[in-house]
Scaffold this motif. Structure first.
Motif, short mmCIF file in Angstrom:
data_model
loop_
_atom_site.label_atom_id
_atom_site.label_comp_id
_atom_site.label_asym_id
_atom_site.label_seq_id
_atom_site.Cartn_x
_atom_site.Cartn_y
_atom_site.Cartn_z
N SER A 68 0.66 -1.28 -0.14
CA SER A 68 -0.05 -0.08 0.11
C SER A 68 0.81 1.33 -0.01
CB SER A 68 -1.18 0.04 0.98
OG SER A 68 -0.28 -0.17 2.42
N SER A 69 1.95 1.25 0.52
CA SER A 69 2.91 2.42 0.66
C SER A 69 3.27 2.80 -0.59
CB SER A 69 3.86 2.19 1.63
OG SER A 69 4.66 0.90 1.21
N ALA A 70 3.36 1.87 -1.65
CA ALA A 70 3.86 2.15 -3.16
C ALA A 70 2.99 3.37 -3.62
CB ALA A 70 3.81 1.11 -3.98
N ILE A 150 12.38 1.07 -3.85
CA ILE A 150 11.94 2.00 -2.65
C ILE A 150 10.63 2.23 -2.38
CG2 ILE A 150 12.67 4.27 -1.84
CD1 ILE A 150 15.08 4.32 -3.67
N SER A 151 9.74 2.08 -3.42
CA SER A 151 8.44 2.43 -3.03
C SER A 151 7.63 1.44 -2.03
CB SER A 151 7.46 2.57 -4.35
OG SER A 151 7.43 1.17 -5.04
N PRO A 152 7.92 0.06 -1.99
CA PRO A 152 7.21 -0.76 -1.16
C PRO A 152 7.58 -0.06 0.48
CG PRO A 152 8.37 -2.09 -2.64
CD PRO A 152 8.92 -0.54 -2.86
N PHE A 153 8.48 0.58 0.83
CA PHE A 153 8.71 1.03 2.46
C PHE A 153 8.20 2.42 2.49
CE2 PHE A 153 11.80 -1.88 0.52
CZ PHE A 153 12.19 -2.90 1.75
N ARG A 154 7.63 2.42 3.74
CA ARG A 154 6.89 3.75 4.10
C ARG A 154 7.68 4.62 4.82
NH1 ARG A 154 1.63 4.93 3.94
NH2 ARG A 154 1.14 2.74 3.35
N ARG A 155 8.50 4.21 5.89
CA ARG A 155 9.60 4.98 6.56
C ARG A 155 10.62 5.83 5.86
NH1 ARG A 155 11.63 2.19 11.86
NH2 ARG A 155 11.83 0.63 10.50
N ARG A 156 10.88 6.82 6.12
CA ARG A 156 11.92 7.54 5.23
C ARG A 156 13.31 6.97 5.67
NH1 ARG A 156 12.10 12.84 3.12
NH2 ARG A 156 9.73 12.19 2.91
N SER A 157 13.33 6.43 6.71
CA SER A 157 14.86 5.92 7.06
C SER A 157 15.25 4.64 6.33
CB SER A 157 14.76 5.66 8.55
OG SER A 157 13.97 4.73 9.12
N ALA A 158 13.84 3.80 6.22
CA ALA A 158 14.06 2.57 5.29
C ALA A 158 14.31 2.70 3.85
CB ALA A 158 12.80 1.71 5.58
N ILE A 193 13.07 10.00 -3.17
CA ILE A 193 12.42 9.87 -2.28
C ILE A 193 11.82 11.42 -1.54
CG2 ILE A 193 13.16 9.97 0.35
CD1 ILE A 193 15.07 7.71 -0.61
N TRP A 194 12.68 12.63 -1.88
CA TRP A 194 12.34 13.93 -1.69
C TRP A 194 10.97 14.42 -2.61
CZ3 TRP A 194 12.51 17.77 -5.34
CH2 TRP A 194 12.19 19.14 -4.81
N SER A 195 11.16 14.03 -3.72
CA SER A 195 9.94 14.60 -4.71
C SER A 195 8.87 13.80 -4.85
CB SER A 195 10.46 14.64 -6.11
OG SER A 195 10.93 13.38 -6.67
N ARG A 196 8.94 12.29 -4.32
CA ARG A 196 7.78 11.40 -4.26
C ARG A 196 7.35 11.14 -5.77
NH1 ARG A 196 9.36 10.04 -0.14
NH2 ARG A 196 7.84 9.82 1.92
N ASN A 197 8.31 11.39 -6.85
CA ASN A 197 7.83 11.23 -8.22
C ASN A 197 9.11 10.56 -9.02
OD1 ASN A 197 7.47 11.96 -11.20
ND2 ASN A 197 5.65 13.14 -10.28
N ILE A 198 8.92 9.54 -9.59
CA ILE A 198 9.99 8.93 -10.44
C ILE A 198 10.66 9.75 -11.40
CG2 ILE A 198 8.87 7.60 -12.04
CD1 ILE A 198 12.06 6.51 -10.14
N TRP A 199 9.86 10.64 -11.99
CA TRP A 199 10.51 11.29 -13.06
C TRP A 199 11.11 12.59 -12.91
CZ3 TRP A 199 9.22 8.90 -17.46
CH2 TRP A 199 8.21 8.08 -17.66
N TYR A 200 11.47 12.95 -11.75
CA TYR A 200 12.62 13.78 -11.39
C TYR A 200 13.91 13.37 -11.61
CZ TYR A 200 9.11 17.29 -9.18
OH TYR A 200 8.30 18.38 -8.86
N GLY A 201 14.10 12.23 -11.00
CA GLY A 201 15.23 11.36 -11.15
C GLY A 201 15.45 10.82 -12.80
N VAL A 202 14.58 10.70 -13.33
CA VAL A 202 14.54 10.04 -14.85
C VAL A 202 15.13 11.46 -15.67
CG1 VAL A 202 13.36 9.69 -16.99
CG2 VAL A 202 12.72 8.43 -14.68
N ALA A 203 14.62 12.54 -15.08
CA ALA A 203 14.84 14.18 -15.98
C ALA A 203 16.59 14.24 -15.76
CB ALA A 203 14.26 15.09 -15.53
#
Length: 267
Positions: A68-70, A150-158, A193-203
């Protein structure tokens, strides 16, 4: 289903890496051998596109059902000003990465540098490969090594811990360029992790690879002096490129900030 998901969750980074390794191996099969033709490059691109579609389906439709965290991570493509701004920041990242890897490597042994030159045939080969490296590879690699892991994990540290693990595995994938690939993967993962959006890293990833191609043209034209070390792969740019990348990065930051300001006003 929840019980199976709880068992699979800690294994997802390894499973995602294995999946990514397998797909990248498959996409590289047409390029295996001494003879490389346009048909081989085209087939590799088509296979990569199929792999992207399959992976996008998995992270959009399948993974959220198990974890669900994904759903906290978006697959929506940002507005074009954001993408353009990130692409403008990428050259500075490539320059900084080169000097950072050079500095770290120099702590352990002497780095042998040589002036980087390009023949017309080498440039032509690089330009053909850049179609895959700029438009396709960043999407597939970010989906596999960041989104899926990364998306299966909810906690930022994980999430950060997984980011480090995936950076190591991503570095191993790039063999000779381990230090640079590790640093790049860390940057893309933290941005994700910061943006919560994969396309930032892709760009950023695509911009990094595009900059490398543009620097190849820059060297071929004899416009400046670049130094290179083969192991690890290090590119040290000249003063003109450094100044240009800083100016572009500042402009890119302003573009992104302007877009974010407009977004706030729209709300």
């Amino acid at each position: 289903m929840k019980k199976i998901a709880s068992i699979l969750k800690p294994l997802m980074p390894i499973l995602a890496a294995a999946y990514g390794f397998a797909l990248i191996y498959v996409t590289a099969l047409p390029l295996d051998g001494d003879t490389k033709t346009f048909a081989n490059d085209l087939l590799s691109c088509l296979i990569t596109l199929v792999c992207i579609i399959l992976t996008f389906f998995l992270v959009k439709r399948v993974e959220p059902k198990w974890f669900s965290s994904a759903s906290q991570f978006s697959l929506k493509i940002p507005k074009w000003p954001i993408i353009i701004g990130l692409l403008m920041m990428a050259p500075l990242w490539l320059v900084a990465e080169g000097y950072l890897v050079y500095g770290l490597t120099s702590l352990f042994h002497t780095v042998q540098l040589e002036t980087l030159t390009y023949t017309t045939s080498e440039l032509r080969e690089d330009l053909t490969a850049s179609i895959h490296a700029v438009l396709l590879a960043p999407v597939l690699e970010e989906l596999c090594f960041r989104q899926m892991a990364i998306s299966p994990f909810r906690r930022r540290s994980a999430q950060v811990a997984v980011c480090v693990v995936m950076a190591v595995l991503f570095g191993i994938l790039h063999v000779r360029n381990f230090p640079g690939a590790f640093l790049a993967a860390m940057a893309y993962g933290l941005v994700f992790i910061w943006s919560r959006n994969i396309w930032y890293g892709v760009a950023l990833h695509a911009g990094h690879n595009l900059t490398a191609t543009l620097l190849a043209i820059y060297c071929w034209l004899g416009l400046g002096d670049m130094q290179m070390a083969k192991i690890p792969v290090i590119f040290l740019t000249d003063t003109l490129v450094i100044i240009g990348s800083i100016v572009l990065a500042i402009a890119g930051i302003l573009v992104v900030l302007q877009r974010q300001t407009n977004k706030i006003k729209e709300k």
